[in-house]
Design an enzyme around this catalytic site. Structure first.
Site, short mmCIF file in Angstrom:
data_model
loop_
_atom_site.label_atom_id
_atom_site.label_comp_id
_atom_site.label_asym_id
_atom_site.label_seq_id
_atom_site.Cartn_x
_atom_site.Cartn_y
_atom_site.Cartn_z
N GLY A 25 0.49 -1.22 -0.11
CA GLY A 25 -0.14 0.26 -0.23
C GLY A 25 0.79 1.13 0.02
O GLY A 25 2.38 1.25 0.25
N SER A 26 0.18 2.26 0.20
CA SER A 26 0.89 3.46 -0.12
C SER A 26 1.83 3.56 0.85
O SER A 26 3.35 4.49 1.20
CB SER A 26 0.36 4.66 0.02
OG SER A 26 -0.32 4.72 0.94
#
Length: 528
Positions: A25-26
């Site tokens: 994810g980010s």
């Protein structure tokens, strides 16, 4: 100066980490920048699949597996798989990206609130470094703890830490080593030997750790020297003894009363590499019969401490087995392996025994089976003939979703090791739906694995439990109308729906193509 990310990558390389199983994810992207070429990133489409693949890979290779999950949500998605890894005692290092430090307290979007508590009590150690300079050391601690305690660990790292310049002290973490020794003392060895030699009717109870440590052959020699019956510990996740050896009595039932009854004929129960005991069905009774004593040998201090009865020695089972073999007289008695009976048949459908008979007949004798079809357990043990270490894997805590990713992870591990061993996943149609994205991983990795789906349209194990608990008919037990071959097609996975066991036998008789495939067969409902 070197940044924290580069030093952390060096920690991974120095500790033999060659793969990162992840779903980014980010928060995780900054960690993955400039990943060393010696480390391959293995993408999974769901965090449960990521941890399931890593779990099986670590169990097969005997090396620590490293997972990278997305903050709190990704960790939450992986909890069921993490539960299995805890009870299989898999050296698994879970890393999770955290929000930047300045936003965590305000519970900004994607902040992993109270991160160290999220994964507990499923991990043996969890941390979030208080300072960026401590990240490399904490990462090394996570790896060394996972290996030394043979348990999953968890490390949360704020993503603004990775670009911080790393001081000289922090860089020392990449040059550490930790060696763990669990040799028993001479006094402990003498005590065990005396107890065993004094016993008139000893019995061995072997746990999955025996298979994990590659002690199967030595356990066979010990049983034969003693002339002792052998049970596998209840709630078995790996098979520690050839299941058709004449001394093998099967897997202990997972209730207090039936275990006590099974062990009542013996004056000494020697439990090697297993907890005492992992009960399941609620069948109350005496923990041990009158006149039966119990001796547990395990390197898991927690398992020894929580046992409700008996004497425990915290030591490597290997050392104790070798000491017993050295103390017991050699014997040359030949021991037989039983031949499975003809498989049972079912009216209007294929009996699971027929499927397992075809697998036994056609697959190599050292095939590794990943089993997640609980309602067919009895049929599996009636037909299979497993004589090799690493032949059987089952979700250690019963958390569904293990089978498909574990089959992929095990096949990847055997490819990495160059063993040439084939992997077969035996998965129920209900269980398969917990981890369908693993089908994409099988195709993407190109592993050689046969996924055999036993389709009976219901949660068979739950129907058995409904009878056991006398609850009658309850909702949510049937899953009709699914065709896994059509789902497999969406992942570009070759798949066939076979009409019966005869068709399976004919298919397995010819050389298989390279890569993964899914074979679905309709089976009659049976009990575990």
């Amino acid at each position: 100066m070197t940044d924290v990310r580069t030093t952390a990558h060096q920690v991974l390389v120095e500790n033999g980490i060659t793969r990162i199983f992840g779903n980014p994810g980010s928060n995780e992207l900054p960690f993955l920048v400039d990943l060393p070429g010696s480390i391959e990133y293995v993408l999974g489409l769901h965090e449960g699949v990521v941890v399931g693949m890593a779990d099986a890979w670590a169990q097969v290779t005997g090396r620590p597996a490293f997972c990278n999950l997305h903050a709190g949500s990704g960790t939450g998605n992986a909890m069921g798989a993490l539960l299995n890894a805890r009870y299989s005692r898999t050296p698994l290092v879970i890393s999770a990206g955290q929000q930047v430090r300045g936003v965590i307290g305000m519970e900004g979007m994607l902040a992993n609130v109270d991160a160290t508590m999220l994964a507990k009590p499923l991990v043996d150690w969890a941390a979030e470094p208080a300072d960026a300079q401590d990240v490399p050391r904490a990462l090394a601690e996570a790896i060394h703890t996972a290996v030394g305690r043979r348990m999953p660990t968890y490390l949360s790292v704020p993503y603004d830490d990775w670009d911080v310049e790393c001081n000289d002290n922090a860089r020392l973490a990449s040059r550490r080593s930790v060696t763990v020794g669990r040799e028993p003392t001479a006094g402990q060895i003498r005590r065990v030997v005396d107890l065993v030699q004094a016993a008139k009717r000893p019995v061995l109870v072997l746990g999955g750790d025996i298979d994990t440590d590659g002690l199967n052959d030595r356990a066979v020699q010990l049983a034969e020297r003693l002339g002792s019956p052998v049970w596998a510990a209840p709630s078995l996740f790996r098979l520690p003894f050839p299941n058709r050896h004449e001394l093998f009595r099967g897997v202990l039932p997972a209730g207090i009363a039936p275990i006590s009854q099974a062990l009542a004929p013996y004056d000494l129960v020697v439990v090697l590499g297993a907890p005492v005991f992992r009960y399941h069905q609620n069948v109350p009774g005496d923990l041990l019969a009158e006149g039966t004593r119990l001796l547990q040998v395990t390197d898991d201090l927690a398992a020894a401490a929580r046992a409700p009865m008996g004497e425990a020695f915290v030591a490597e089972p290997r050392a104790v087995i070798e000491a017993l073999l050295g103390a017991l007289p050699s014997t040359h008695t030949s021991h037989n392996h039983s031949i499975p009976d003809e498989p049972s048949c079912a009216e209007g459908g294929t009996h699971p025994e027929e499927v397992f008979a075809a697998l036994r007949k056609r697959m190599p004798t050292d095939t590794a089976y990943i089993v997640e079809s609980t309602s067919t357990n009895s049929s599996f043990w009636k037909q299979m003939d497993l004589r090799h270490q690493g032949s059987y894997f089952f979700p250690a805590s019963g958390a569904l979703g293990f089978g498909l990713p574990a089959a992929v992870g095990a096949a990847l591990a055997h490819r990495d090791l160059g063993t040439g061993r084939h992997v077969v996943g035996v998965i129920g149609d209900g269980s398969a739906n917990y981890a369908l994205p693993a089908l994409w991983s099988a195709v993407n990795l190109g592993v050689d694995v046969d996924i055999v789906i036993l389709r009976n349209g219901t949660y068979g194990a739950l129907r058995w439990f409904a009878d056991l608990l006398d609850v009658g008919e309850v909702p949510g037990l049937d899953v009709p109308g699914m065709d896994l071959t059509r789902i497999a097609a969406g992942y570009d996975l070759p798949a066939l729906h076979l009409p019966d066991a005869e068709a399976l036998d004919e298919l397995l008789a010819v050389p298989r193509p390279e890569g993964p495939r899914l074979l679905q067969i309709d089976t009659a409902l049976t009990q575990p």
